[in-house]
Scaffold this motif. Sequence first.
Motif, PDB file in Angstrom:
ATOM      1  N   ALA A   6       0.847  -1.197   0.000  1.00 45.87           N
ATOM      2  CA  ALA A   6       0.000   0.000   0.000  1.00 45.87           C
ATOM      3  C   ALA A   6       0.881   1.246   0.000  1.00 45.87           C
ATOM      4  CB  ALA A   6      -0.913   0.019   1.216  1.00 45.87           C
ATOM      5  N   VAL A   7       0.373   2.304  -0.619  1.00 43.65           N
ATOM      6  CA  VAL A   7       1.033   3.610  -0.628  1.00 43.65           C
ATOM      7  C   VAL A   7       0.029   4.629  -0.107  1.00 43.65           C
ATOM      8  CG1 VAL A   7       2.032   5.439  -2.060  1.00 43.65           C
ATOM      9  CG2 VAL A   7       2.530   3.045  -2.579  1.00 43.65           C
ATOM     10  N   ASN A   8       0.481   5.457   0.817  1.00 48.67           N
ATOM     11  CA  ASN A   8      -0.372   6.494   1.386  1.00 48.67           C
ATOM     12  C   ASN A   8       0.264   7.846   1.081  1.00 48.67           C
ATOM     13  OD1 ASN A   8      -1.967   4.459   2.938  1.00 48.67           O
ATOM     14  ND2 ASN A   8       0.019   4.168   3.883  1.00 48.67           N
ATOM     15  N   TYR A   9      -0.413   8.623   0.242  1.00 48.51           N
ATOM     16  CA  TYR A   9       0.084   9.944  -0.128  1.00 48.51           C
ATOM     17  C   TYR A   9      -1.106  10.800  -0.529  1.00 48.51           C
ATOM     18  CZ  TYR A   9       2.555  13.678  -2.502  1.00 48.51           C
ATOM     19  OH  TYR A   9       3.017  14.911  -2.889  1.00 48.51           O
ATOM     20  N   PRO A  10      -1.365  11.885   0.178  1.00 42.62           N
ATOM     21  CA  PRO A  10      -2.544  12.701  -0.108  1.00 42.62           C
ATOM     22  C   PRO A  10      -2.576  13.301  -1.511  1.00 42.62           C
ATOM     23  CG  PRO A  10      -1.455  13.434   1.908  1.00 42.62           C
ATOM     24  CD  PRO A  10      -0.612  12.368   1.313  1.00 42.62           C
ATOM     25  N   GLY A  11      -1.468  13.280  -2.210  1.00 43.90           N
ATOM     26  CA  GLY A  11      -1.440  13.779  -3.584  1.00 43.90           C
ATOM     27  C   GLY A  11      -2.041  12.808  -4.582  1.00 43.90           C
ATOM     28  N   LEU A  12      -2.264  11.566  -4.165  1.00 41.99           N
ATOM     29  CA  LEU A  12      -2.868  10.567  -5.050  1.00 41.99           C
ATOM     30  C   LEU A  12      -4.388  10.674  -4.999  1.00 41.99           C
ATOM     31  CD1 LEU A  12      -0.652   7.463  -4.168  1.00 41.99           C
ATOM     32  CD2 LEU A  12      -0.519   8.889  -6.222  1.00 41.99           C
ATOM     33  N   PRO A  13      -5.047  10.631  -6.139  1.00 40.24           N
ATOM     34  CA  PRO A  13      -6.505  10.784  -6.175  1.00 40.24           C
ATOM     35  C   PRO A  13      -7.267   9.766  -5.317  1.00 40.24           C
ATOM     36  CG  PRO A  13      -5.605  10.973  -8.380  1.00 40.24           C
ATOM     37  CD  PRO A  13      -4.470  10.545  -7.475  1.00 40.24           C
ATOM     38  N   ASN A  14      -6.730   8.561  -5.127  1.00 41.16           N
ATOM     39  CA  ASN A  14      -7.454   7.548  -4.360  1.00 41.16           C
ATOM     40  C   ASN A  14      -7.122   7.575  -2.864  1.00 41.16           C
ATOM     41  OD1 ASN A  14      -4.855   6.573  -4.661  1.00 41.16           O
ATOM     42  ND2 ASN A  14      -5.498   4.454  -4.961  1.00 41.16           N
ATOM     43  N   ASP A  15      -6.299   8.509  -2.425  1.00 41.78           N
ATOM     44  CA  ASP A  15      -5.961   8.608  -1.004  1.00 41.78           C
ATOM     45  C   ASP A  15      -7.130   9.236  -0.242  1.00 41.78           C
ATOM     46  OD1 ASP A  15      -3.260   8.581   0.823  1.00 41.78           O
ATOM     47  OD2 ASP A  15      -4.675  10.119   1.476  1.00 41.78           O
ATOM     48  N   HIS A  18      -7.036  12.998   0.040  1.00 40.67           N
ATOM     49  CA  HIS A  18      -6.786  13.753  -1.191  1.00 40.67           C
ATOM     50  C   HIS A  18      -7.591  15.062  -1.262  1.00 40.67           C
ATOM     51  CE1 HIS A  18      -5.552  14.506  -5.278  1.00 40.67           C
ATOM     52  NE2 HIS A  18      -6.820  14.637  -5.638  1.00 40.67           N
ATOM     53  N   ALA A  19      -8.873  15.021  -0.941  1.00 40.50           N
ATOM     54  CA  ALA A  19      -9.698  16.234  -1.018  1.00 40.50           C
ATOM     55  C   ALA A  19      -9.186  17.295  -0.052  1.00 40.50           C
ATOM     56  CB  ALA A  19     -11.163  15.903  -0.739  1.00 40.50           C
ATOM     57  N   LEU A  20      -8.780  16.881   1.129  1.00 38.67           N
ATOM     58  CA  LEU A  20      -8.227  17.834   2.095  1.00 38.67           C
ATOM     59  C   LEU A  20      -6.915  18.425   1.588  1.00 38.67           C
ATOM     60  CD1 LEU A  20      -8.874  15.949   5.457  1.00 38.67           C
ATOM     61  CD2 LEU A  20     -10.057  17.984   4.602  1.00 38.67           C
ATOM     62  N   ALA A  21      -6.078  17.581   1.006  1.00 37.66           N
ATOM     63  CA  ALA A  21      -4.809  18.064   0.472  1.00 37.66           C
ATOM     64  C   ALA A  21      -5.041  19.079  -0.641  1.00 37.66           C
ATOM     65  CB  ALA A  21      -3.963  16.896  -0.043  1.00 37.66           C
ATOM     66  N   GLU A  22      -5.995  18.824  -1.500  1.00 39.77           N
ATOM     67  CA  GLU A  22      -6.294  19.783  -2.566  1.00 39.77           C
ATOM     68  C   GLU A  22      -6.797  21.105  -1.999  1.00 39.77           C
ATOM     69  OE1 GLU A  22      -8.904  17.741  -5.379  1.00 39.77           O
ATOM     70  OE2 GLU A  22      -7.200  17.706  -6.749  1.00 39.77           O
ATOM     71  N   ALA A  23      -7.585  21.034  -0.930  1.00 41.41           N
ATOM     72  CA  ALA A  23      -8.143  22.246  -0.330  1.00 41.41           C
ATOM     73  C   ALA A  23      -7.085  23.043   0.429  1.00 41.41           C
ATOM     74  CB  ALA A  23      -9.291  21.880   0.609  1.00 41.41           C
ATOM     75  N   GLY A  30       3.077  17.788  -0.561  1.00 44.05           N
ATOM     76  CA  GLY A  30       4.271  17.705   0.267  1.00 44.05           C
ATOM     77  C   GLY A  30       5.147  16.522  -0.066  1.00 44.05           C
ATOM     78  N   ALA A  31       6.129  16.312   0.765  1.00 40.50           N
ATOM     79  CA  ALA A  31       7.176  15.336   0.466  1.00 40.50           C
ATOM     80  C   ALA A  31       7.137  14.094   1.344  1.00 40.50           C
ATOM     81  CB  ALA A  31       8.539  16.019   0.604  1.00 40.50           C
ATOM     82  N   LEU A  32       6.106  13.932   2.160  1.00 43.32           N
ATOM     83  CA  LEU A  32       6.018  12.775   3.045  1.00 43.32           C
ATOM     84  C   LEU A  32       5.122  11.707   2.440  1.00 43.32           C
ATOM     85  CD1 LEU A  32       6.819  11.514   5.762  1.00 43.32           C
ATOM     86  CD2 LEU A  32       4.761  12.534   6.723  1.00 43.32           C
ATOM     87  N   ILE A  33       5.679  10.518   2.311  1.00 41.12           N
ATOM     88  CA  ILE A  33       4.958   9.364   1.767  1.00 41.12           C
ATOM     89  C   ILE A  33       5.107   8.234   2.763  1.00 41.12           C
ATOM     90  CG2 ILE A  33       4.922   7.645  -0.090  1.00 41.12           C
ATOM     91  CD1 ILE A  33       6.338   9.782  -1.843  1.00 41.12           C
ATOM     92  N   THR A  34       4.045   7.509   3.015  1.00 41.73           N
ATOM     93  CA  THR A  34       4.178   6.281   3.785  1.00 41.73           C
ATOM     94  C   THR A  34       3.780   5.125   2.888  1.00 41.73           C
ATOM     95  OG1 THR A  34       1.934   6.330   4.716  1.00 41.73           O
ATOM     96  CG2 THR A  34       3.677   7.403   5.994  1.00 41.73           C
ATOM     97  N   CYS A  35       4.416   4.001   3.109  1.00 44.09           N
ATOM     98  CA  CYS A  35       4.035   2.803   2.379  1.00 44.09           C
ATOM     99  C   CYS A  35       4.175   1.601   3.292  1.00 44.09           C
ATOM    100  CB  CYS A  35       4.825   2.641   1.085  1.00 44.09           C
ATOM    101  SG  CYS A  35       6.588   2.644   1.260  1.00 44.09           S
ATOM    102  N   GLN A  36       3.467   0.575   2.932  1.00 45.06           N
ATOM    103  CA  GLN A  36       3.489  -0.666   3.695  1.00 45.06           C
ATOM    104  C   GLN A  36       4.128  -1.738   2.831  1.00 45.06           C
ATOM    105  OE1 GLN A  36      -0.727   0.611   4.476  1.00 45.06           O
ATOM    106  NE2 GLN A  36      -0.492  -1.050   5.974  1.00 45.06           N
ATOM    107  N   LEU A  37       5.036  -2.486   3.443  1.00 43.90           N
ATOM    108  CA  LEU A  37       5.735  -3.535   2.708  1.00 43.90           C
ATOM    109  C   LEU A  37       5.086  -4.881   2.972  1.00 43.90           C
ATOM    110  CD1 LEU A  37       9.463  -2.458   3.064  1.00 43.90           C
ATOM    111  CD2 LEU A  37       7.759  -1.796   1.374  1.00 43.90           C
ATOM    112  N   ALA A  38       4.965  -5.664   1.924  1.00 43.89           N
ATOM    113  CA  ALA A  38       4.287  -6.951   1.995  1.00 43.89           C
ATOM    114  C   ALA A  38       4.933  -7.913   2.981  1.00 43.89           C
ATOM    115  CB  ALA A  38       4.223  -7.581   0.603  1.00 43.89           C
TER     116      ALA A  38
END
Length: 116
Positions: A6-15, A18-23, A30-38
């Motif tokens: 999984a990838v968590n980034y408010p810049g992605l439309p499916n996050d 996302h709507a809050l980030a756009e607002a 921003g530059a912070l991304i979290t991801c989960q490794l299998a």
Amino acid sequence: HKAVSAVNYPGLPNDPAHALAEAYCPRGAGALITCQLAGGYEAAVSFVQRLRLFSSLSEVGDTRSRASHPASTTHRHLSDVEKTAAIAGPDLIRLSIGIEDVADIIADLDQAFATG
């Protein structure tokens, strides 16, 4: 990458944020991304250790790329349930992308995945 579950980034439309980030962040999320490794906890710890360009120091506001595994560092004192509630589950890594050349950042991530 196939090792990322999984990838968590408010810049992605499916996050979910996302709507809050756009607002609230009209110039980008921003530059912070979290991801989960299998591979879970061990895979996440190992991945962060294999990174060469990314620093594992937990300084904020720096221009250099940072990587952390909160479950084994900043949140290690919490129970597994508390870690998950704090968005610091065992498989999660946080990446703060710095101002290094994008090709160098991608190469470092690629080599960390490849040597895992």
